[in-house]
Design a protein around this motif. Structure first.
Motif, mmCIF file in Angstrom:
data_model
loop_
_atom_site.group_PDB
_atom_site.id
_atom_site.type_symbol
_atom_site.label_atom_id
_atom_site.label_comp_id
_atom_site.label_asym_id
_atom_site.label_seq_id
_atom_site.Cartn_x
_atom_site.Cartn_y
_atom_site.Cartn_z
ATOM 1 N N ASN A 184 29.538 -39.746 6.582
ATOM 2 C CA ASN A 184 28.718 -38.567 7.436
ATOM 3 C C ASN A 184 29.587 -37.463 7.040
ATOM 4 N N TYR A 185 28.922 -36.525 6.380
ATOM 5 C CA TYR A 185 29.585 -35.104 5.962
ATOM 6 C C TYR A 185 29.064 -33.914 6.710
ATOM 7 N N LYS A 186 29.807 -33.180 7.189
ATOM 8 C CA LYS A 186 29.388 -31.664 7.821
ATOM 9 C C LYS A 186 29.718 -30.747 6.539
ATOM 10 N N VAL A 187 28.585 -30.076 6.355
ATOM 11 C CA VAL A 187 28.505 -28.904 5.229
ATOM 12 C C VAL A 187 28.290 -27.604 5.941
ATOM 13 N N SER A 188 28.983 -26.715 5.678
ATOM 14 C CA SER A 188 28.718 -25.265 6.471
ATOM 15 C C SER A 188 28.414 -24.219 5.139
ATOM 16 N N VAL A 189 27.281 -23.455 5.270
ATOM 17 C CA VAL A 189 26.980 -22.358 4.436
ATOM 18 C C VAL A 189 27.002 -21.044 4.960
ATOM 19 N N LEU A 190 27.941 -20.290 4.285
ATOM 20 C CA LEU A 190 28.162 -19.075 4.848
ATOM 21 C C LEU A 190 27.525 -18.066 4.128
ATOM 22 N N GLY A 191 26.533 -17.361 4.549
ATOM 23 C CA GLY A 191 25.517 -16.653 3.910
ATOM 24 C C GLY A 191 24.202 -17.367 3.584
ATOM 25 N N ALA A 192 23.783 -17.971 4.601
ATOM 26 C CA ALA A 192 22.649 -18.912 4.635
ATOM 27 C C ALA A 192 21.300 -18.069 4.528
ATOM 28 N N ASN A 193 21.408 -16.862 5.021
ATOM 29 C CA ASN A 193 19.904 -16.077 4.837
ATOM 30 C C ASN A 193 19.635 -15.254 3.624
ATOM 31 N N GLY A 194 20.707 -15.458 2.725
ATOM 32 C CA GLY A 194 20.483 -14.775 1.339
ATOM 33 C C GLY A 194 19.717 -15.291 0.594
ATOM 34 N N GLY A 195 19.413 -14.457 -0.501
ATOM 35 C CA GLY A 195 18.820 -14.933 -1.784
ATOM 36 C C GLY A 195 19.078 -16.397 -2.399
ATOM 37 N N ILE A 196 20.460 -16.868 -2.385
ATOM 38 C CA ILE A 196 21.083 -17.983 -2.612
ATOM 39 C C ILE A 196 21.202 -18.827 -1.654
ATOM 40 N N GLY A 197 21.601 -18.361 -0.400
ATOM 41 C CA GLY A 197 21.807 -19.279 0.729
ATOM 42 C C GLY A 197 20.446 -19.954 1.187
ATOM 43 N N GLN A 198 19.204 -19.298 1.301
ATOM 44 C CA GLN A 198 18.190 -20.202 1.506
ATOM 45 C C GLN A 198 17.754 -21.143 0.596
ATOM 46 N N PRO A 199 17.547 -20.971 -0.700
ATOM 47 C CA PRO A 199 17.357 -22.176 -1.336
ATOM 48 C C PRO A 199 18.388 -23.218 -1.305
ATOM 49 N N LEU A 200 19.653 -22.725 -1.225
ATOM 50 C CA LEU A 200 20.999 -23.605 -1.397
ATOM 51 C C LEU A 200 20.709 -24.589 0.177
ATOM 52 N N SER A 201 20.322 -23.929 1.058
ATOM 53 C CA SER A 201 20.142 -24.634 2.322
ATOM 54 C C SER A 201 19.150 -25.763 2.317
ATOM 55 N N LEU A 202 17.847 -25.322 1.789
ATOM 56 C CA LEU A 202 17.006 -26.361 1.460
ATOM 57 C C LEU A 202 17.348 -27.593 0.708
ATOM 58 N N LEU A 203 18.246 -27.299 -0.517
ATOM 59 C CA LEU A 203 18.606 -28.438 -1.420
ATOM 60 C C LEU A 203 19.512 -29.232 -0.588
ATOM 61 N N LEU A 204 20.337 -28.609 0.079
ATOM 62 C CA LEU A 204 21.448 -29.391 0.842
ATOM 63 C C LEU A 204 20.843 -30.175 1.816
ATOM 64 N N LYS A 205 19.587 -29.603 2.590
ATOM 65 C CA LYS A 205 18.819 -30.669 3.654
ATOM 66 C C LYS A 205 18.234 -31.826 3.000
ATOM 67 N N LEU A 206 17.993 -31.766 1.637
ATOM 68 C CA LEU A 206 17.315 -32.893 0.742
ATOM 69 C C LEU A 206 18.712 -33.723 0.362
ATOM 70 N N ASN A 207 19.846 -33.591 0.447
ATOM 71 C CA ASN A 207 20.893 -34.363 0.048
ATOM 72 C C ASN A 207 21.222 -35.314 1.129
ATOM 73 N N HIS A 208 20.968 -36.466 1.196
ATOM 74 C CA HIS A 208 21.217 -37.419 2.049
ATOM 75 C C HIS A 208 22.742 -37.819 2.203
ATOM 76 N N LYS A 209 23.686 -37.059 1.583
ATOM 77 C CA LYS A 209 25.090 -37.297 1.835
ATOM 78 C C LYS A 209 25.685 -36.155 3.141
#
Length: 343
Positions: free
Chosen positions: A22-47
């Motif tokens: 079980n891993y916690k991942v934090s994204v700092l700048g999640a509402n930006g142009g990179i942050g939003q699609p990055l957050s999507l891809l991380l949500k799809l990562n089962h790790k």
């Protein structure tokens, strides 16, 4: 026929390998142009089982949006209210920092320095105080300077671990794979191109001699190398001032995050080029350099040498090192001034 849900998840299966950890991942700048699609891809990562999204504004909305995706992770969004940054970072295994302003037409990565340096240094302080043992992935440009900034901040707090600080240069790697496939008319998913040095202009050195296409014509090779080095300019120009590389950068960030998580979970032979505190050219005054590393449970497990490379690549590395020295020193000098103001 697959359901829509199954199609969505399978489309990103490279990021979705099951994990017993079980891993916690934090994204700092999640509402930006990179942050939003990055957050999507991380949500799809089962790790990733706990996804914490932080930004000055808008992160709760991003979190609510991606939380509806049916993968086994929880998502929460945070803003500066109610000590949100500290809460987002507490207990994090991996912290990814894409925060900052994007490039505009005519801007180099170095032009971004003053604004992004302050943002990154402030976030690094928060990481040092709240998740000092996390692996830290720096996307914010200019990476050649922001990674040294984070290192200096962590040193000032006594929590610097060079094995767990990564500058994400993966975008150069995926661009190289795509661009060389267009030249060679091959499958880009099969191309493996090692890219070393740094993450701007001439500091980006693709090692074409180590690919299956080392014998391509010189004019074609020169054009290919230039495109890899300055591929970001294509995107800035094509977006006509409305932004820079965000979707491709998010993909690169997600790939690097997945590799780091794979290493943390004990998977073997996970190798990625990344900009790190590196001994390869330290005797020449180059403290940080991107080269392939094997990732493991403690972060960087092994740093690989470059081996035999072509003469023209040696010349490119020599030029890259001179620029890197200046970029790195700029970050160090900034951090000294920044930390002095904090006292």
């Amino acid at each position: 026929m697959f359901s829509a849900r199954r199609q969505l998840i399978n489309s990103f299966r490279q990021f979705s390998t099951s994990s017993i950890n079980n891993y916690k991942v934090s994204v700092l700048g999640a509402n930006g142009g990179i942050g939003q699609p990055l957050s999507l891809l991380l949500k799809l990562n089962h790790k990733v089982t706990d996804l914490a999204l932080y930004d000055l504004r808008g992160a709760p909305g991003v979190a609510a949006d991606v939380s509806h995706i049916p993968t086994n992770s929880t998502v929460k969004g945070y803003t500066p209210d109610n000590d949100g940054l500290a809460t987002a970072l507490k207990g994090s295994d991996v912290v990814i920092i894409p925060a900052g302003v994007p490039r505009k037409p005519g801007m180099t990565r170095d032009d971004l320095f003053n604004t992004n340096a302050s943002i990154v240094a402030s976030l690094a302080l928060a990481v040092a105080e709240n998740s000092p043992n996390a692996a830290i992935l720096i996307i914010s440009n200019p990476v050649n300077s922001t990674v040294p900034i984070v290192a200096e901040v962590l040193k000032s707090k006594g929590v610097y671990n060079p094995k767990k600080l990564f500058g994400v240069t993966t975008l150069d790697v995926i661009r190289a794979s795509r661009f060389i496939s267009e030249v060679a008319n091959t499958d880009p998913t099969k191309e493996q191109v090692t890219v070393v040095g740094g993450h701007s202009g001439i500091t980006i050195v693709p090692l074409i001699s180590k690919t299956l296409h080392k014998d391509i014509a010189k004019d074609v090779k020169d054009a290919l190398i230039n495109r890899i080095q300055f591929g970001g300019d294509e995107v800035v120009k094509a977006k006509d001032g409305a932004g820079s590389a965000t979707l491709s950068m998010a993909t690169a960030g997600a790939r690097m995050a997945n590799s780091v998580l794979s290493g943390l979970s004990g998977e073997k032979d996970i190798i990625e080029p990344t900009f790190i505190d590196n001994p390869l050219y330290k005797s020449e005054g180059v403290e940080f350099f991107s080269s392939p590393v094997t990732l493991g449970p403690d972060g960087v497990h092994e740093i690989h040498t470059l081996g035999t490379i072509a003469g023209f690549e040696e010349e490119m590395i020599a030029a890259a090192k001179e620029t890197l020295k200046k970029n790195i020193q700029k970050g160090v000098d900034f951090t000294g001034q920044f930390l002095a103001k904090q006292k």
